[in-house]
Design a protein around this motif. Structure first.
Motif: not given
Lengths: 316, 279
Positions: A221, A246-247, A253, A255-256, A258, A311-313, B83-84, B86, B137, B171-173, B175, B177, B180
């Motif tokens: 993460s 933080l999932k 991950l 699921e995301q 990544i 990657m990204g939403v 997306p999470l 959060f 993102s 979070a990981a999204y 990171l 970037q 990307k």
């Protein structure tokens, strides 16, 4: 050893101890049936516990002091490992190791963060927290791999890039940024495996690749649950909630979208059976290598660009 | 009793944050000089007495770096998708919607194409007011598209960074970037299209460790905080106060990580001259 048993592992350890005790009297007493029923119970208990771990418990497993580390995997999975040292600019960072190695018919460059097992070796390895020279060493080795057309494997296991005074002075941010750019256009395949902790830019600094794999009980993460708790909740006490928010587990991950794949660990975690874990990973790496070496460099780089590009939403 | 205890005596408490009073008159947070709003604006938000560079937002940079009326903003409506889902002490979705209302920004960067002394450029302007200028993102995608616009139109890229780093709530999204944007910059570099990175106060964390440090030329405003780890974290790690000027623009210049420290009023002409050399 007892101190290395995590809270949620205790009921298992207790049962296993009981069985061990009973075994001592096995020859004199008629308790075979009882033992085997207890053994069944242990298996069920394990399945039950490990299938229902919270995210924070996974983080604890990822940090388990008996887990295999980068050099353990290298020694178990590869042959003829030749460790190469230094960034040719400043010094040799002990928190990142790497070198040429053979995995059966494949000759590869394998690089990873290295933690220590005890206080002394942890200080030597700086707890797996690299300085800029570590990232520069890694890049030097990757360029070497590119020059001689060898695939790169990176093993990720770090609580983060080292937040020290010298690290800043020597360009920690620049070193990581440079690696992201150079890895994205490296002309040879890169396989990334999260084997323990994947914390933030310190992990990503050697984790741009064509295939991103995660072992079952690891986390990846933007920040550790503890630091997240301290910043957002202004207290260290909310690490469990932070881990949930933080999932950050392998399942999350995937699921995301990544990571590409989760690699199963032996029941109870990688630390329960080092050899089995290494064997599983070795087989995974071989099948990934077989597929990746067929792809032309230009296509490889284009795919990599698109992979991270997706990657990204967001909404528009 | 533990025999191994961190010594805190070398660490002094954080300095108190001073905020700008509302209204016509503004007090310089560095030298306490009282300056009139209009006067400050004419001087590009730089203290007339001590040269302190006030932190300003995306619109202000656009106003003096882009030729009048030339800037066309792209991807204006892009918003975070949460997306999470959060939640910390507050829901992330509530945090973004209240920030949107408060700042009039949809996220922490404005991107588009504009003219700089008559030269067409693809530009990105970050804004610290939006959740600390953090990169999630939206910031990652908008920066990536700004890079692509430079690539496709063969025009220079300018990014004004102002960011606390990657956004925790994605979070990981967030990171990712970093990867990307850096991979798109690799393609831009291969096409030999210039990228000038401008670092303003503050530029830290994942932003610094990706596109901010990857300029062909890196400029910094005077005394901007620039680094990977934040000063508080470093102070806690080493258990000592940090030397004066640590992680400021001039410190990075001294250690070889920025090309020039540039006064705000000279920024536009500097950018223009650099583009002339590189295009």
């Amino acid at each position: 050893m007892a101190s290395n048993i995590l809270d949620f592992e205790k009921p298992i350890a207790e049962l296993e101890n009981k069985i061990r005790e009973m075994r001592k009297y096995e020859d004199n007493l008629d308790i075979k049936e009882e033992i085997s029923s207890l053994e069944e119970k242990v298996v069920k208990l394990k399945q039950n516990i490990y299938e229902n771990l919270t995210r924070w418990q996974r983080v604890q497993l990822a940090r388990h002091p008996e887990r295999p580390y980068t050099l353990d995997y290298i020694y178990m999975m590869t042959k003829n490992f030749i460790e190469l040292h230094g960034d040719r600019q400043y010094r040799d960072d002990k928190a990142i190791v790497g070198g040429f190695a053979s995995i059966d018919e494949y000759k590869v460059m394998i690089i990873g963060q290295q933690k220590g097992r005890d206080t002394k070796s942890n200080i030597y390895r700086n707890f797996g927290m690299a300085n800029p020279e570590g990232y520069r060493k890694a890049l030097r080795l990757m360029k070497l791999a590119e020059k001689f057309n060898k695939p790169v494997i990176t093993l990720i296991d770090t609580p983060g890039a080292y937040p020290g005074l010298e690290a800043e002075q020597n360009g920690q941010a620049e070193a990581i940024a440079r690696n992201l750019l150079e890895m994205s256009r490296l002309k040879v395949p890169i396989i990334v495996v999260i084997i323990g902790e994947g914390a933030s830019g310190g992990a990503l600094g050697i984790a741009v690749g064509d295939r991103i794999l995660m072992l079952e009980n690891t986390w990846y993460s933007v920040i550790s649950p503890e630091s997240c708790s301290s910043i957002l909740w202004r207290s260290w006490e909310y690490k469990e909630q932070a881990a949930e928010a933080l999932k950050l587990t392998a399942v999350d991950l995937l699921e995301q979208k990544i990571i590409d794949k989760i690699i199963p660990e032996p029941l109870g975690g990688a630390h329960k059976d080092h050899n089995k874990m290494a064997e599983t990973l070795r087989n995974e790496l071989k099948s990934e290598l077989a597929a990746l070496i067929k792809i032309k460099p230009e296509k490889l780089i284009q795919n990599r660009l698109e992979k991270f590009g997706k990657m990204g939403v967001y909404t528009e | 009793m533990s025999w191994f205890k961190r010594s805190k005596q070398n660490i002094s408490p954080e300095s108190q944050k001073r905020s700008m009073p509302d209204g016509q008159w503004i007090k310089c947070q560095e030298c306490d000089e009282i300056i009139h709003n209009k006067q400050l604006e004419i001087n590009l938000w730089v203290c007339l007495k001590c040269n302190f560079h006030f932190r300003i937002g995306a619109d202000e940079y656009i106003s003096f770096l882009m030729d009048d009326g030339s800037f066309k903003e792209y991807d204006k409506k892009m918003k975070s998708g949460d997306p999470l889902e959060f939640v910390d002490t507050k829901k992330y979705s509530e945090r973004t919607s209240s920030t949107i209302k408060k700042t009039g920004l949809n996220d922490a960067v404005k991107t588009g194409i504009g003219k700089l002394n008559g030269k067409k450029v693809s530009a990105a302007f970050m804004d610290f007011r939006f959740i600390g200028g953090s990169m999630g993102s939206v910031v990652g995608e908008k920066i990536a598209r700004a890079i692509d616009r430079a690539f496709e139109n063969k025009i220079p890229l300018i990014i004004i960074s102002q960011s606390g780093g990657a956004r925790m709530m994605e979070a990981a999204y967030s990171l990712m970037q970093m990867a990307k944007t850096s991979s798109r910059l690799a393609r831009l570099a291969d096409a030999k299209i210039p990228y000038i990175s401008v670092l303003t106060d503050p530029t830290t964390g994942g932003t610094t460790a990706s596109y901010a440090m990857l300029g062909d030329v890196i400029l910094a405003e005077p005394k901007a905080l620039i680094g990977f780890a934040g000063p508080r974290v470093i102070k806690e790690t080493i258990g000592k106060d940090l030397p004066p000027g640590f992680q400021r623009s001039e410190f990075l210049l001294e250690h070889g990580f920025v090309d020039c420290v540039v006064q705000r009023k000279e920024l536009k002409n500097n950018l223009s001259a650099l583009i002339d050399f590189m295009m």
